[in-house]
Scaffold this active site. Structure first.
Site, mmCIF file in Angstrom:
data_model
loop_
_atom_site.group_PDB
_atom_site.id
_atom_site.type_symbol
_atom_site.label_atom_id
_atom_site.label_comp_id
_atom_site.label_asym_id
_atom_site.label_seq_id
_atom_site.Cartn_x
_atom_site.Cartn_y
_atom_site.Cartn_z
ATOM 1 C CG HIS A 1 92.594 113.706 -17.027
ATOM 2 N ND1 HIS A 1 92.205 114.771 -18.168
ATOM 3 C CD2 HIS A 1 93.861 113.345 -17.743
ATOM 4 C CE1 HIS A 1 92.915 114.663 -19.205
ATOM 5 N NE2 HIS A 1 93.917 113.739 -18.933
HETATM 6 C C1 T46 Z 1 95.745 114.433 -21.576
HETATM 7 C C2 T46 Z 1 95.880 115.957 -22.139
HETATM 8 C C3 T46 Z 1 97.153 116.403 -22.363
HETATM 9 C C4 T46 Z 1 88.883 110.483 -27.307
HETATM 10 O O1 T46 Z 1 87.910 109.925 -27.950
HETATM 11 N N1 T46 Z 1 90.139 109.920 -27.863
HETATM 12 C C5 T46 Z 1 91.408 110.394 -27.460
HETATM 13 O O2 T46 Z 1 92.519 109.788 -27.758
HETATM 14 C C6 T46 Z 1 91.418 111.519 -26.557
HETATM 15 C C7 T46 Z 1 92.715 111.933 -25.871
HETATM 16 C C8 T46 Z 1 90.236 112.074 -26.087
HETATM 17 N N2 T46 Z 1 88.944 111.559 -26.698
HETATM 18 C C9 T46 Z 1 87.582 112.076 -26.337
HETATM 19 C C10 T46 Z 1 87.284 112.080 -24.872
HETATM 20 C C11 T46 Z 1 86.532 113.291 -24.748
HETATM 21 O O3 T46 Z 1 85.117 113.239 -25.048
HETATM 22 O O4 T46 Z 1 87.944 113.347 -26.396
HETATM 23 C C12 T46 Z 1 87.217 114.308 -25.582
HETATM 24 C C13 T46 Z 1 88.084 115.291 -24.942
HETATM 25 O O5 T46 Z 1 89.210 114.605 -24.154
HETATM 26 P P1 T46 Z 1 89.461 115.308 -22.887
HETATM 27 O O6 T46 Z 1 88.702 116.087 -22.105
HETATM 28 O O7 T46 Z 1 90.144 114.208 -21.954
HETATM 29 O O8 T46 Z 1 90.551 116.286 -23.032
HETATM 30 P P2 T46 Z 1 91.820 116.941 -22.430
HETATM 31 O O9 T46 Z 1 92.577 118.075 -23.466
HETATM 32 O O10 T46 Z 1 91.346 117.526 -21.176
HETATM 33 O O11 T46 Z 1 93.022 115.832 -22.218
HETATM 34 C C14 T46 Z 1 93.537 115.196 -23.192
HETATM 35 C C15 T46 Z 1 93.910 113.931 -22.992
HETATM 36 O O12 T46 Z 1 92.566 113.167 -22.927
HETATM 37 C C16 T46 Z 1 94.599 113.462 -21.866
HETATM 38 O O13 T46 Z 1 94.934 112.104 -21.654
HETATM 39 O O14 T46 Z 1 96.767 114.016 -20.864
HETATM 40 O O15 T46 Z 1 95.079 116.010 -23.349
#
Ligand code: T46
Length: 133
Positions: free
Chosen positions: A49
């Site tokens: 993303h």
């Molecule tokens: C990024 C990389 C390095 C929240 O509720 N609050 C938060 O602050 C974050 C970061 C995530 N979430 C929830 C949203 C999803 O349901 O946690 C779940 C997993 O998040 P995501 O799939 O976006 O995780 P990554 O590891 O793919 O990405 C994350 C960050 O979202 C992103 O901003 O740059 O780590």
């Protein structure tokens, strides 16, 4: 490419090592949020993303993983594997995270509160958003 690796100043002596992170000092933005990723396994990728307005610093506190960074024209790979180096990722950068070591621990400092509406999770939409800037 709107990213860079930042060498953190290490205070070390015979007791161990300490690194201090301060918003608008050695971290180039006001820190509004901290989150961490742990219990990783190599089989799964994360990220895929971009963010329109978010800036972040990512530190591998333990273990390692690879970041793929893409500005819509170029793609580069960066390994994170030491706690004294921070990966700064600025606005409008597509990121993918892969090749996690078992139990890698990533700490992330972010310039904004969490807002799912601010994520661009479709690569074609990301390319479109870059063109419209
Ligand atoms: C990024 C990389 C390095 C929240 O509720 N609050 C938060 O602050 C974050 C970061 C995530 N979430 C929830 C949203 C999803 O349901 O946690 C779940 C997993 O998040 P995501 O799939 O976006 O995780 P990554 O590891 O793919 O990405 C994350 C960050 O979202 C992103 O901003 O740059 O780590």
């Amino acid at each position: 490419m709107n990213y860079k690796l930042i060498n953190m100043k290490v205070f070390g002596d015979e007791r161990g090592k300490l690194i201090s992170l301060e918003g608008n000092k050695n971290i180039p933005f006001d820190i509004k949020r901290v989150y961490y990723i742990y219990d990783t396994i190599p089989d799964f990728e994360r990220g895929k993303h971009a963010h329109k307005n978010l800036e972040q610093i990512i530190v591998a506190m333990d273990g390692s993983c690879q970041f793929v960074l893409d500005d819509g024209e170029k793609r580069e790979e960066v390994w994170l594997n030491r706690p004294d180096i921070g990966l700064y990722i600025g606005k409008n950068m597509w990121r993918e995270m892969r090749h996690f070591s078992y139990g890698c621990k990533l700490m992330v400092l972010a310039s904004e509160h969490y807002n799912e509406k601010e994520y661009i999770r479709d690569y074609q939409k990301f390319l479109g958003s870059i063109k419209n800037d």
